[in-house]
Every structure is written in C-alpha cells, then in structure tokens.
Design a protein around this motif. Structure first.
Motif, PDB file in Angstrom:
ATOM      1  N   GLU A   1     -19.737 -25.599  -8.645  1.00 56.98           N
ATOM      2  CA  GLU A   1     -18.777 -24.510  -8.489  1.00 56.98           C
ATOM      3  C   GLU A   1     -17.837 -24.861  -7.346  1.00 56.98           C
ATOM      4  O   GLU A   1     -18.222 -25.546  -6.400  1.00 56.98           O
ATOM      5  CB  GLU A   1     -19.502 -23.202  -8.209  1.00 56.98           C
TER       6      GLU A   1
ATOM      7  N   ASP B   1     -14.594 -24.100 -16.468  1.00 53.99           N
ATOM      8  CA  ASP B   1     -14.817 -22.802 -17.115  1.00 53.99           C
ATOM      9  C   ASP B   1     -14.756 -22.911 -18.637  1.00 53.99           C
ATOM     10  O   ASP B   1     -14.071 -22.135 -19.312  1.00 53.99           O
ATOM     11  CB  ASP B   1     -13.838 -21.766 -16.590  1.00 53.99           C
TER      12      ASP B   1
ATOM     13  N   ARG C   1     -16.040 -23.264 -12.339  1.00 49.54           N
ATOM     14  CA  ARG C   1     -17.218 -24.111 -12.589  1.00 49.54           C
ATOM     15  C   ARG C   1     -16.748 -25.395 -13.252  1.00 49.54           C
ATOM     16  O   ARG C   1     -16.158 -25.377 -14.329  1.00 49.54           O
ATOM     17  CB  ARG C   1     -18.193 -23.384 -13.509  1.00 49.54           C
ATOM     18  N   ASP C   2     -16.985 -26.516 -12.576  1.00 48.56           N
ATOM     19  CA  ASP C   2     -16.703 -27.865 -13.073  1.00 48.56           C
ATOM     20  C   ASP C   2     -17.944 -28.308 -13.842  1.00 48.56           C
ATOM     21  O   ASP C   2     -19.057 -28.169 -13.356  1.00 48.56           O
ATOM     22  CB  ASP C   2     -16.450 -28.752 -11.845  1.00 48.56           C
ATOM     23  N   TYR C   3     -17.764 -28.803 -15.056  1.00 45.27           N
ATOM     24  CA  TYR C   3     -18.881 -29.267 -15.872  1.00 45.27           C
ATOM     25  C   TYR C   3     -18.493 -30.612 -16.464  1.00 45.27           C
ATOM     26  O   TYR C   3     -17.432 -30.736 -17.088  1.00 45.27           O
ATOM     27  CB  TYR C   3     -19.184 -28.246 -16.969  1.00 45.27           C
TER      28      TYR C   3
ATOM     29  N   GLU D   1     -13.896 -23.388  -5.278  1.00 44.42           N
ATOM     30  CA  GLU D   1     -12.898 -22.331  -5.129  1.00 44.42           C
ATOM     31  C   GLU D   1     -11.589 -22.930  -4.634  1.00 44.42           C
ATOM     32  O   GLU D   1     -11.577 -23.809  -3.778  1.00 44.42           O
ATOM     33  CB  GLU D   1     -13.389 -21.276  -4.132  1.00 44.42           C
TER      34      GLU D   1
ATOM     35  N   ARG E   1     -12.213 -18.862  -8.381  1.00 44.56           N
ATOM     36  CA  ARG E   1     -13.511 -19.555  -8.380  1.00 44.56           C
ATOM     37  C   ARG E   1     -13.723 -20.128  -9.765  1.00 44.56           C
ATOM     38  O   ARG E   1     -13.479 -19.460 -10.764  1.00 44.56           O
ATOM     39  CB  ARG E   1     -14.639 -18.590  -8.020  1.00 44.56           C
TER      40      ARG E   1
ATOM     41  N   ASN F   1     -15.110 -32.691  -6.441  1.00 48.01           N
ATOM     42  CA  ASN F   1     -16.529 -32.639  -6.803  1.00 48.01           C
ATOM     43  C   ASN F   1     -16.974 -34.036  -7.174  1.00 48.01           C
ATOM     44  O   ASN F   1     -16.315 -34.723  -7.955  1.00 48.01           O
ATOM     45  CB  ASN F   1     -16.757 -31.695  -7.986  1.00 48.01           C
TER      46      ASN F   1
END
Length: 148
Positions: A82, A116, A62-64, A84, A60, A94
């Motif tokens: 987020e 991340d 987190r794309d930022y 997975e 899992r 995304n």
C-alpha cells in the motif's frame, strides 16, 4: 476544487537481481533482467526484485505485482504494497521481493503491475532454454618443459 483521488501513473517498473537504497535515499538497481536463459527446465529462481515507481496521483492505493506463466492464467508469484500520494507532484516507490519462482517451460512469461485492480503494465519476460555446449576435454598427455 481539490481532487480527493486521482489514480496514479506507473513511471517505471523494472525486474532486477537486487535493489539497494543509498544513504541519500536514492535507489540503486543491480542486474536489470531482460530475459532468463537456463540450461535446463524446470528451474527455480533464487530471488529477484520488482521496482515500481508511481507518480501523478492523489490518494491511498494498493500496488499488486504478479509473475504469470505462458498459459496466461497461472500465477507463479505475487506481492503488493500500500502507498499514499498526497499531491500529484509526489511519487512513491515500492520494491517487491520474489523468491523461488519455478519456470517449468520455455516461453514468454509476463510481469503484470496493477494499482487498485487496474492493470498498468504487462511486460514480457522470455525464458529461453539454451543447453550448455559440451565441455572441452583436457588433452590426454601433458608436454614436459625442456631443460636447458
């Protein structure tokens, strides 16, 4: 031994005017943005999208994504999601919507994509100030067509 977590790779990241998803599940990217040319500054964007596709990971995440001003520290807009990946052969897409980013100066801005908190891409986006040429004025007199 099975890996429980492998940080994914960013297969693609594109800034565009709009993104649509077809009934087949495929994405259609419209108006891929290479640069922004404006007649005056400051200017605010309407909206634009950043399309990120992740692959070759497990776990899992987190794309930022953020848009950074030429000073390197001012963030104009940001967003994330987020996702997975259960197998390295899978992928995740995304699509982030950004609106009303204000460009105050010409120069090189950057789209930064992280997963991340690890920077995966820092892509330049040039904002070019190009004033419109003076408009041509209409002639003062209009010739009447001849009657035959």
């Amino acid at each position: 031994m099975n890996a429980t977590r492998i940080l994914p790779e960013l297969q693609a990241s594109l800034m565009c005017e709009t993104v649509r998803q077809e009934t087949t599940g495929n994405f259609l990217l419209v108006g891929v943005i290479n640069f922004i040319r404006v007649p005056q500054l400051p200017v605010a964007t309407g909206r634009f999208y950043v399309f990120n596709r992740w692959m070759a990971g497990v776990g899992r995440f987190r794309d930022y994504t953020r848009l950074v001003a030429p000073d390197g520290s001012t963030t104009l807009c940001e967003g994330g999601a987020e996702f997975e990946l259960r197998d390295p052969a899978h992928h995740a897409t995304n699509v982030l919507l950004f609106a009303n980013a204000e460009f105050k100066t010409p120069g090189t801005y950057f789209i930064e994509v992280l997963v991340d908190n690890v920077v995966k891409l820092r892509s330049p986006l040039s904002v070019i100030l190009a004033p419109l040429p003076p408009s041509r004025s209409a002639p003062n007199s209009v010739a009447e067509p001849k009657q035959t």
